[in-house]
Design an enzyme around this catalytic site. Structure first.
Site, PDB file in Angstrom:
ATOM      1  N   LEU A  11      -1.614  25.161  -4.559  1.00 41.13           N
ATOM      2  CA  LEU A  11      -0.212  25.164  -4.991  1.00 41.13           C
ATOM      3  C   LEU A  11       0.479  23.875  -4.538  1.00 41.13           C
ATOM      4  O   LEU A  11       0.513  23.583  -3.348  1.00 41.13           O
ATOM      5  CB  LEU A  11       0.525  26.377  -4.417  1.00 41.13           C
ATOM      6  N   ARG A  18      12.796  18.134   1.542  1.00 39.77           N
ATOM      7  CA  ARG A  18      13.034  17.842   2.959  1.00 39.77           C
ATOM      8  C   ARG A  18      12.314  16.582   3.440  1.00 39.77           C
ATOM      9  O   ARG A  18      12.562  16.112   4.542  1.00 39.77           O
ATOM     10  CB  ARG A  18      12.632  19.047   3.823  1.00 39.77           C
ATOM     11  N   THR A  84       5.713  31.773  -4.714  1.00 37.31           N
ATOM     12  CA  THR A  84       4.287  31.428  -4.593  1.00 37.31           C
ATOM     13  C   THR A  84       3.382  32.280  -5.497  1.00 37.31           C
ATOM     14  O   THR A  84       2.377  31.786  -6.008  1.00 37.31           O
ATOM     15  CB  THR A  84       3.822  31.540  -3.129  1.00 37.31           C
ATOM     16  N   ASN A 173       1.418  34.135   8.792  1.00 34.66           N
ATOM     17  CA  ASN A 173       0.661  33.841   7.580  1.00 34.66           C
ATOM     18  C   ASN A 173       0.536  32.321   7.408  1.00 34.66           C
ATOM     19  O   ASN A 173       1.531  31.610   7.324  1.00 34.66           O
ATOM     20  CB  ASN A 173       1.408  34.440   6.375  1.00 34.66           C
ATOM     21  N   ARG A 319      -8.431  -7.117   4.248  1.00 35.37           N
ATOM     22  CA  ARG A 319      -7.794  -6.353   3.170  1.00 35.37           C
ATOM     23  C   ARG A 319      -8.832  -5.881   2.159  1.00 35.37           C
ATOM     24  O   ARG A 319      -9.996  -6.282   2.216  1.00 35.37           O
ATOM     25  CB  ARG A 319      -6.707  -7.210   2.527  1.00 35.37           C
ATOM     26  N   TYR A 373      -3.721 -18.550  -5.645  1.00 33.27           N
ATOM     27  CA  TYR A 373      -2.646 -18.061  -6.516  1.00 33.27           C
ATOM     28  C   TYR A 373      -1.820 -19.234  -7.025  1.00 33.27           C
ATOM     29  O   TYR A 373      -1.316 -20.031  -6.220  1.00 33.27           O
ATOM     30  CB  TYR A 373      -1.779 -17.102  -5.687  1.00 33.27           C
ATOM     31  N   SER A 391     -11.842 -28.277   9.370  1.00 39.24           N
ATOM     32  CA  SER A 391     -10.590 -27.605   9.720  1.00 39.24           C
ATOM     33  C   SER A 391      -9.432 -28.070   8.861  1.00 39.24           C
ATOM     34  O   SER A 391      -9.400 -29.215   8.403  1.00 39.24           O
ATOM     35  CB  SER A 391     -10.239 -27.900  11.175  1.00 39.24           C
ATOM     36  N   SER A 409     -12.435 -32.565   7.402  1.00 35.97           N
ATOM     37  CA  SER A 409     -11.223 -31.914   7.909  1.00 35.97           C
ATOM     38  C   SER A 409      -9.995 -32.407   7.174  1.00 35.97           C
ATOM     39  O   SER A 409      -9.902 -33.578   6.814  1.00 35.97           O
ATOM     40  CB  SER A 409     -11.037 -32.248   9.389  1.00 35.97           C
TER      41      SER A 409
END
Ligand code: UD1
Ligand code: MG
Length: 451
Positions: A11, A18, A84, A173, A319, A373, A391, A409
């Protein structure tokens, strides 16, 4: 369980007002998984088991999540929330199709365990027409009370309809029940709405069934397992319980967790042998960690496959779509996304690696950024095995760095760098110091880089 067919009805038509959220209640996550997905995962899932979910109108997102977890599930819309029992009858067609056992669960009770459903079904096998899951509530206010006379469950009384004496009862219950399929509809159809709320209470099934000369049984469980979630505070409590369970299960499986109370896991996190997790690590959904991996402090990992003996962090962010080969190293302040980083490759400091493939043993220097991107679309970066990226280099995608190629670098690479060649776009210092030339000579002599 053999030979008995099941229909589980979940259900989930409630609005969840709330929660004070625009997200439907049952989609709020606990341990990285929506409430409803926990319940669906615990419901029986064999070839003789069917599932039906009752949802509210305009809950397409809930339907989508149901289909993702249990594609075979049937969904039924309950237009008016009349209680219910009324909600269960929204799935009348599924009930009428006939199953030996009909399980009822609530979509907002995520800690429910598969073993509990099995215990309820055992009670049906023993001849009960209904098995009700009960628990001893620390504070019973708001719950339906289980009224037991000389060992027999005689009724369930809702808070609003309970007398002073009945309110003192602490056996409550949980909302989870199992009906014998052959009498379920007969019982459900007899439930009326003559109570203080004018609702069709599923709990009235107990009284109806006794009038029919049938028997109801009570199965008890721990309060923690049946916590229902109506508020954000209860959501946080459930998270706490689930995290405690997940940490304990990981420890039992042999994971070393130095400070368990500071480590957050997801319901679907998997571990190999001899994995170590340092304090303050957060693991979101979709993470698999293989043997011998070490997750150092303050790392945040979501949707990543982590190979054997990989080292991550401290302070790494992995990610979704991150796949790390055996022995790869991801160091501090490194972010990866949709990045396949093959065995033995190293990204040790201050990097962003997105939409990329990095070949085996490649070394990605401090501060290397894949510029994936362009403001509209994402582009790929492919770095060959054994390549060295100096680097503070920017790799402007789409771009390919060949096998064993060398990027000086501080380079801004905008064109492909062929296999074994040197690219020193802005890295004059590197050339002057002869690093690039030396790199090639060392490779030719077969010298292994320092670990
Ligand atoms: C219910 C039980 C109560 C039990 C408690 C346990 C009834 C009448 N009462 O009370 O005995 O102690 O759960 O948490 O069953 N729902 C619908 N459609 C409806 C009404 C409810 O789908 O018309 C769903 C809700 O989304 C929820 C579940 O049924 O998932 C329970 O409804 P809720 O209103 O929370 O019932 P409680 O008052 O908590
Ligand atoms: Mg409730």
């Amino acid at each position: 369980m053999t030979g008995r067919t099941t229909l589980a009805i979940v259900l989930a038509a409630g609005e969840g007002t709330r929660m004070r959220s625009s997200l439907p209640k049952v989609l709020h996550p606990v341990a990285g998984r929506p409430l409803i997905a926990h319940v669906l995962a615990a419901a029986p899932n064999g070839k003789d088991d069917a599932i039906a979910v009752v949802v509210g109108p305009d809950h397409q997102a809930v339907v989508d999540e149901i289909k993702r977890v249990r594609p075979e599930a049937k969904t039924f819309v309950q237009r008016d929330r009349l209680g219910t029992a009324h909600a269960v009858l929204a799935a009348r067609d599924a009930i009428a199709a006939g199953a030996d056992d009909i399980l009822i669960a609530f979509g907002d009770t995520p800690l429910i365990d598969a073993a509990t459903f099995a215990r309820l079904r055992d009670a049906l096998k023993d001849g009960a027409a209904l098995a009700v899951l009960g628990f001893r509530a620390a504070n019973p206010t708001g719950y339906g009370r289980l009224l037991v006379e000389s060992g027999q469950l005689t009724a369930i009384r809702e808070q609003a309809d309970a007398s002073e004496a009945e309110r003192a009862v602490t056996l409550c219950n949980a909302g989870v029940m199992a009906f014998a399929g052959k009498t379920a509809l007969q019982v459900l159809d007899k439930i009326g709405n003559k109570n203080s709320k004018g609702e069709y209470y599923l709990t009235d099934a107990v009284a109806v069934l006794r009038e029919l000369g049938l028997r109801a049984a009570v199965i008890e469980t721990d309060e923690d397992e049946v916590r229902g979630i109506n508020t954000k505070a209860q959501l946080a409590e459930a998270e706490q319980v689930m995290q405690r369970n997940l940490r304990q299960a990981a420890l039992d499986a042999g994971v070393t967790i130095i400070a368990p109370e500071t480590v957050f896991l997801a319901a679907d996190t998997t571990f190999g042998k001899d994995v170590t997790i340092e304090p303050f690590v957060v693991i979101g959904p979709g993470v698999a960690i293989d043997d011998g991996a070490v997750i150092h402090s303050f790392s945040n990992i979501v949707g990543a496959r982590i190979g054997k003996n990989v080292s991550i962090g401290p302070y790494a962010r992995l990610r979704p779509g991150t796949v790390l080969g055996d022995g790869a190293r991801i160091g501090n302040f490194v972010e990866t996304k949709a990045a396949e980083i093959d065995a033995g490759a190293k990204v040790n400091h201050l990097s962003y690696i997105g939409d990329s493939h990095i070949g085996e043993r490649a070394n990605i220097g401090a501060g290397t950024i894949t510029c994936n991107y362009d403001g509209f679309d994402k582009h790929r970066t492919d770095i060959g095995a054994g390549a060295f990226v100096g680097s503070n280099s920017s790799l402007v995608a789409p771009v390919k760095i060949g096998v064993d190629a060398y990027v000086g670098s501080g380079s801004v690479i905008t064109r492909d760098v062929p296999e074994g060649s040197l690219a020193v776009e802005r890295g004059e210092q590197t050339t002057r110091q002869g690093w690039a030339k030396r790199f090639r000579e060392m490779k030719q002599r077969g010298r292994k880089p320092k670990a």
